[in-house]
Design an enzyme around this catalytic site. Structure first.
Site, PDB file in Angstrom:
ATOM      1  N   SER A 152       0.828  -1.198   0.000  1.00 10.64           N
ATOM      2  CA  SER A 152       0.000   0.000   0.000  1.00 10.64           C
ATOM      3  C   SER A 152       0.870   1.258   0.000  1.00 10.64           C
ATOM      4  O   SER A 152       0.528   2.245  -0.644  1.00 10.64           O
ATOM      5  CB  SER A 152      -0.935   0.001   1.206  1.00 10.64           C
ATOM      6  N   ASP A 207       8.725  -3.447  -4.909  1.00 11.86           N
ATOM      7  CA  ASP A 207       7.345  -2.989  -4.783  1.00 11.86           C
ATOM      8  C   ASP A 207       7.068  -1.804  -5.698  1.00 11.86           C
ATOM      9  O   ASP A 207       6.036  -1.731  -6.362  1.00 11.86           O
ATOM     10  CB  ASP A 207       7.053  -2.571  -3.335  1.00 11.86           C
TER      11      ASP A 207
HETATM   12  C1  GLA Z   1       9.054  -5.438   1.281  1.00  8.12           C
HETATM   13  C2  GLA Z   1      10.073  -4.505   0.639  1.00  8.12           C
HETATM   14  C3  GLA Z   1      10.571  -5.064  -0.684  1.00  8.12           C
HETATM   15  C4  GLA Z   1      11.032  -6.512  -0.539  1.00  8.12           C
HETATM   16  C5  GLA Z   1       9.985  -7.338   0.196  1.00  8.12           C
HETATM   17  C6  GLA Z   1      10.480  -8.725   0.498  1.00  8.12           C
HETATM   18  O1  GLA Z   1       7.896  -5.492   0.507  1.00  8.12           O
HETATM   19  O2  GLA Z   1       9.511  -3.243   0.423  1.00  8.12           O
HETATM   20  O3  GLA Z   1      11.611  -4.252  -1.187  1.00  8.12           O
HETATM   21  O4  GLA Z   1      12.287  -6.594   0.048  1.00  8.12           O
HETATM   22  O5  GLA Z   1       9.603  -6.744   1.404  1.00  8.12           O
HETATM   23  O6  GLA Z   1      10.691  -9.447  -0.657  1.00  8.12           O
END
Ligand code: GLA
Length: 354
Positions: free
Chosen positions: A119, A164
């Protein structure tokens, strides 16, 4: 609708609005800051933002999830407040020369917080894109993802990788993003219509900035120092073996990085060629590695994953930053309803997300 929300809040219509999806990672966890490959997909759910620029260095934000209007300044530091991501996004857009010096913003979301489905990346990218589109600037979506990660790393203080932000900036629902997190080169793979990537919340809520994510990141830094390379996911078996002298836990983190990267490369190939049983087996193996080597699961999530597999998913695993949040399961469409009902009945705290 977001335009109406905005008008109700501020008494005049917004100049621009936009939508950015959340994401679920199919496989490739905690390797996006270690030179690995990841495989997220966009959700139908996401964040909608409406924006009107201001020039007085002030920000006003209204959200469907929080009462009242948050008032922030364009040079305010992060304040551990829900408006931080928007404030940080506006600050970096202004500093980069394409955003306004302040804004009125309305935001709505149907993404659950603390679920590991991004989010925060979605709202950050959504604001950056609105600022870019408003000024007709030429930043690419990849450029926006890089800036959104800087908001997390530099403004919020969360040392995340780039997965993300790239996923929500680039992927669309129904597509997986096979992303090389070192070069940011990627390709988009269509998900098969025969299967659903179900996202189910375990009922265990967590916040990534609460510290455990950071500890894993620091453990990986120890591996980098010992291995004398940043891209520890790319180590050979021989290189990994040489790290056996490290403390046991640290060696396990290294082993997760190496094996998870290899599983993710294999999973992208399997998905491209519609070999779903193989994809499922890789997801299951990924969960074991996250649980035993990366120590990022919790018993409730393990139990949910075990039943998801036992009740007929092709594959299932914890997804996202870990320590709670969601699982992702690949399920044959014809079995989906019965599978979901059985799983949710056996796990009363769990709930369906997508
Ligand atoms: C979170 C972080 C990502 C990644 C994931 C695990 O979502 O924001 O950068 O490291 O955890 O894969």
């Amino acid at each position: 609708m977001i335009a109406e929300d905005f008008t109700t809040l501020f008494g005049f219509p917004p100049e621009i609005s936009g939508f950015t999806p959340g994401r679920v990672n199919l496989i490739g966890e905690h390797i996006d800051y270690n030179g690995g490959r990841v495989l997220p997909t966009a959700l139908d759910l996401g964040v909608t933002v409406a924006l009107s620029p201001r020039a007085n260095g002030r920000i006003r934000i209204g959200s469907d999830k929080f009462d009242g209007i948050a008032e922030r300044g364009m040079s305010d530091a992060a304040a551990d407040h829900w408006s931080d991501y928007i404030t940080g996004a506006l600050q970096i857009a202004f500093a980069e020369g394409f955003g306004p010096n302040g804004a009125d913003i309305a935001v709505t979301t149907n993404l659950p917080f603390g679920a590991g489905i991004s989010s925060s990346a979605a709202v950050t990218v959504c604001v950056l894109r609105a600022a870019r589109d408003l000024s007709n600037a030429n930043q690419s979506d990849t450029d926006l993802a890089v800036l959104a990660r800087r908001v997390e790393n530099e403004y919020i203080g969360m040392p995340c990788g780039i997965m993300d932000q790239m996923a929500v900036a680039i992927a669309r629902p129904g597509q997986a993003l096979s992303l090389n997190t070192e070069t940011l080169s990627f390709d988009l793979i269509d998900l098969p219509k025969t299967h659903h990537m179900a996202v189910i919340h375990s009922g265990v809520f967590r916040q990534l900035n609460e510290g455990r994510y950071k500890i894993r990141k620091e453990e990986c830094d120890q591996v980098k120092t010992a291995a004398q390379r940043e891209d520890i996911c790319q180590m050979s078996d021989a290189e990994l073996h040489r790290l056996k002298s490290l403390p046991k836990d640290i060696f396990r983190r290294a082993r997760h990085c190496v094996t998870e990267h290899r599983r993710t490369v294999a999973a992208a190939d399997a998905l491209r060629e519609n070999r779903m049983a193989e994809l499922g087996a890789l997801m299951n193996a990924s969960h074991i590695s996250m649980r035993d080597d990366f120590a990022m699961s919790v018993p409730k999530v393990d139990a949910l994953v075990a039943d998801a597999q036992a009740f007929g998913a092709v594959g299932a695993r914890l997804t996202g930053g870990g320590f709670g949040g969601c699982i992702v399961a690949c399920v044959d469409h014809t079995k989906l309803d019965a599978w979901r009902d059985k799983l949710l009945a056996a796990h009363p705290d769990a709930f369906w997300v997508a």
